[in-house]
Write an enzyme that holds these catalytic residues in place. Structure first.
Site, PDB file in Angstrom:
ATOM      1  N   GLU A   1      -5.201  -5.048  10.592  1.00 17.02           N
ATOM      2  CA  GLU A   1      -4.179  -4.031  10.821  1.00 17.02           C
ATOM      3  C   GLU A   1      -4.488  -3.265  12.111  1.00 17.02           C
ATOM      4  O   GLU A   1      -5.299  -2.330  12.105  1.00 17.02           O
ATOM      5  CB  GLU A   1      -4.171  -3.038   9.657  1.00 17.02           C
ATOM      6  CG  GLU A   1      -3.880  -3.665   8.318  1.00 17.02           C
ATOM      7  CD  GLU A   1      -3.318  -2.635   7.337  1.00 17.02           C
ATOM      8  OE1 GLU A   1      -2.262  -2.901   6.786  1.00 17.02           O
ATOM      9  OE2 GLU A   1      -3.944  -1.571   7.158  1.00 17.02           O
TER      10      GLU A   1
ATOM     11  N   HIS B   1      -9.554   0.926   4.953  1.00 12.83           N
ATOM     12  CA  HIS B   1      -8.285   1.159   5.657  1.00 12.83           C
ATOM     13  C   HIS B   1      -8.525   2.105   6.826  1.00 12.83           C
ATOM     14  O   HIS B   1      -9.346   3.022   6.736  1.00 12.83           O
ATOM     15  CB  HIS B   1      -7.254   1.754   4.676  1.00 12.83           C
ATOM     16  CG  HIS B   1      -5.871   1.751   5.247  1.00 12.83           C
ATOM     17  ND1 HIS B   1      -5.444   2.690   6.150  1.00 12.83           N
ATOM     18  CD2 HIS B   1      -4.829   0.904   5.067  1.00 12.83           C
ATOM     19  CE1 HIS B   1      -4.196   2.421   6.503  1.00 12.83           C
ATOM     20  NE2 HIS B   1      -3.795   1.340   5.844  1.00 12.83           N
TER      21      HIS B   1
ATOM     22  N   GLY C   1       2.492   2.259  10.770  1.00 17.84           N
ATOM     23  CA  GLY C   1       3.411   3.376  10.550  1.00 17.84           C
ATOM     24  C   GLY C   1       4.066   3.874  11.827  1.00 17.84           C
ATOM     25  O   GLY C   1       4.652   4.947  11.854  1.00 17.84           O
TER      26      GLY C   1
ATOM     27  N   GLU D   1      -6.953   4.542   7.870  1.00 17.03           N
ATOM     28  CA  GLU D   1      -6.746   5.965   7.553  1.00 17.03           C
ATOM     29  C   GLU D   1      -7.984   6.532   6.855  1.00 17.03           C
ATOM     30  O   GLU D   1      -8.353   7.688   7.068  1.00 17.03           O
ATOM     31  CB  GLU D   1      -5.479   6.127   6.697  1.00 17.03           C
ATOM     32  CG  GLU D   1      -4.234   5.910   7.554  1.00 17.03           C
ATOM     33  CD  GLU D   1      -3.020   5.393   6.815  1.00 17.03           C
ATOM     34  OE1 GLU D   1      -2.982   5.443   5.578  1.00 17.03           O
ATOM     35  OE2 GLU D   1      -2.091   4.918   7.505  1.00 17.03           O
TER      36      GLU D   1
ATOM     37  N   LYS E   1       0.086   4.205  -0.220  1.00 17.12           N
ATOM     38  CA  LYS E   1      -0.598   5.370   0.377  1.00 17.12           C
ATOM     39  C   LYS E   1      -0.411   6.595  -0.523  1.00 17.12           C
ATOM     40  O   LYS E   1      -0.338   6.446  -1.736  1.00 17.12           O
ATOM     41  CB  LYS E   1      -0.105   5.613   1.802  1.00 17.12           C
ATOM     42  CG  LYS E   1      -0.178   4.342   2.659  1.00 17.12           C
ATOM     43  CD  LYS E   1      -0.009   4.626   4.109  1.00 17.12           C
ATOM     44  CE  LYS E   1       0.017   3.324   4.880  1.00 17.12           C
ATOM     45  NZ  LYS E   1      -0.004   3.519   6.304  1.00 17.12           N
TER      46      LYS E   1
ATOM     47  N   SER F   1       3.546  -2.059  10.350  1.00 14.45           N
ATOM     48  CA  SER F   1       5.004  -2.060  10.503  1.00 14.45           C
ATOM     49  C   SER F   1       5.641  -3.411  10.169  1.00 14.45           C
ATOM     50  O   SER F   1       6.633  -3.809  10.779  1.00 14.45           O
ATOM     51  CB  SER F   1       5.399  -1.597  11.915  1.00 14.45           C
ATOM     52  OG  SER F   1       4.903  -0.298  12.167  1.00 14.45           O
TER      53      SER F   1
ATOM     54  N   ASN G   1       0.869  -1.180   0.000  1.00 14.67           N
ATOM     55  CA  ASN G   1       0.000   0.000   0.000  1.00 14.67           C
ATOM     56  C   ASN G   1       0.906   1.230   0.000  1.00 14.67           C
ATOM     57  O   ASN G   1       1.487   1.568   1.032  1.00 14.67           O
ATOM     58  CB  ASN G   1      -0.885  -0.038   1.255  1.00 14.67           C
ATOM     59  CG  ASN G   1      -1.712   1.219   1.420  1.00 14.67           C
ATOM     60  OD1 ASN G   1      -1.801   2.043   0.506  1.00 14.67           O
ATOM     61  ND2 ASN G   1      -2.332   1.377   2.586  1.00 14.67           N
TER      62      ASN G   1
HETATM   63  C1  PEP Z   1      -0.800   0.082   6.147  1.00 14.88           C
HETATM   64  O1  PEP Z   1      -1.151   1.210   6.409  1.00 14.88           O
HETATM   65  O2  PEP Z   1      -1.515  -0.626   5.400  1.00 14.88           O
HETATM   66  C2  PEP Z   1       0.434  -0.398   6.756  1.00 14.88           C
HETATM   67  C3  PEP Z   1       0.500  -1.654   7.070  1.00 14.88           C
HETATM   68  O3  PEP Z   1       1.427   0.521   6.998  1.00 14.88           O
HETATM   69  P1  PEP Z   1       2.887   0.249   7.643  1.00 14.88           P
HETATM   70  O4  PEP Z   1       3.399  -1.043   7.066  1.00 14.88           O
HETATM   71  O5  PEP Z   1       3.712   1.422   7.234  1.00 14.88           O
HETATM   72  O6  PEP Z   1       2.676   0.155   9.114  1.00 14.88           O
END
Ligand code: PEP
Length: 260
Positions: free
Chosen positions: A175, A103, A181, A105, A15, A221, A13
């Site tokens: 997630e 997601h 992040g 976000e 983003k 992460s 992703n």
């Molecule tokens: C995400 O937002 O889908 C995600 C997993 O981000 P990160 O790997 O940067 O934590």
């Protein structure tokens, strides 16, 4: 190798990162990395920003890049006066076969609800695009110890009325918001606890045959150094990767781990 019939998936992703030309370059770099070290038996998906989709689609078509294309969002209507939105048929035409929905976000910054996610899932499935449906709890919910029931309720609400022909038509991504992040990862056991409960909920909704074939990914992460731990869990079938998907060698290294 997984000890079940599900093909592992590593999905990136991006983003809101990478301009059109940067996105084409990143896709080409990733294609080169994956071709230099081919990995069998892993589905790789790249989800760039909407404006980059056509460019990445060109890399897949002309460089025969070994990954599929996904979007990060869509709207559920076919066409019309919905300024700024993208319809599933537009994603199909641009070469997408996957689309992230729900997601955290989008839920947090743009007010996306489980009802919206359900409408998006139905619209995508009607166009033969596989939704990568995200769910996950906040730190507050995790600290209250109600994360499992919270995520199960989220999944049941988001999948309300969503029919699938078979389990390959849906992907779930767990997630935990507190791990996205932040550099803070859930442990492999934390991921298994919730991914196992998600599979139980999928079983209740779709029955064992379909539920057994639905991929459940972990995201938050995830990186080359920790992905193997998640993948060793029986109900974790891959990873949805944010930050580490922006570095072609790191993302390719995660694909390689998924192939082991
Ligand atoms: C995400 O937002 O889908 C995600 C997993 O981000 P990160 O790997 O940067 O934590």
């Amino acid at each position: 190798m997984p000890n079940n019939n599900r093909t592992r998936m590593i999905a990136g992703n991006w983003k809101m990162n990478e301009t059109y030309s940067e996105g084409v370059k990143l896709a080409q770099d990733l294609s080169n990395e994956l071709k230099a070290n081919p990995v069998d038996g892993v589905d790789v998906v790249v989800c760039p920003p909407a404006i980059d989709i056509k460019g990445v689609s060109g890399v897949i078509e002309f460089d025969h890049a070994p990954f599929a294309l996904g979007a990060q969002n869509c709207y559920w209507e076919e066409s019309g006066a919905y300024t700024g939105e993208t319809a599933p048929n537009m994603l199909v035409d641009a070469g997408c076969t996957y689309c992230i929905i729900g997601h955290s976000e989008r839920r947090g910054y743009f007010g996306e609800t489980d009802e919206d996610v359900s409408k998006k899932a139905k619209a995508l499935i009607a166009h033969d695009i596989v939704p990568i449906l995200c769910c996950g709890e906040s730190l507050e919910v995790r600290e209250a110890g109600t994360h499992v029931s919270f995520v199960v309720a989220q999944i049941k609400a988001a999948l309300s009325g969503v029919e699938i022909a078979d389990g390959s038509k849906l992907v779930i991504a767990y997630e935990p918001i507190w791990a996205i992040g932040t550099g803070k990862t859930a442990t492999a056991d934390d991921a298994q606890e919730v991914c196992g409960a998600i599979r139980g909920a999928l079983n209740d909704i779709y029955g064992a045959d379909k539920a057994d074939a639905i991929r459940v990914l972990y995201g938050g992460s995830a990186k080359p150094g920790n992905v193997a731990g998640f993948l060793s869990q029986p109900d974790v079938d891959g990873a949805l990767v944010g930050g580490a998907s922006l570095k072609a060698p790191d993302f390719a290294a995660m694909v390689e781990k998924a192939g082991e």
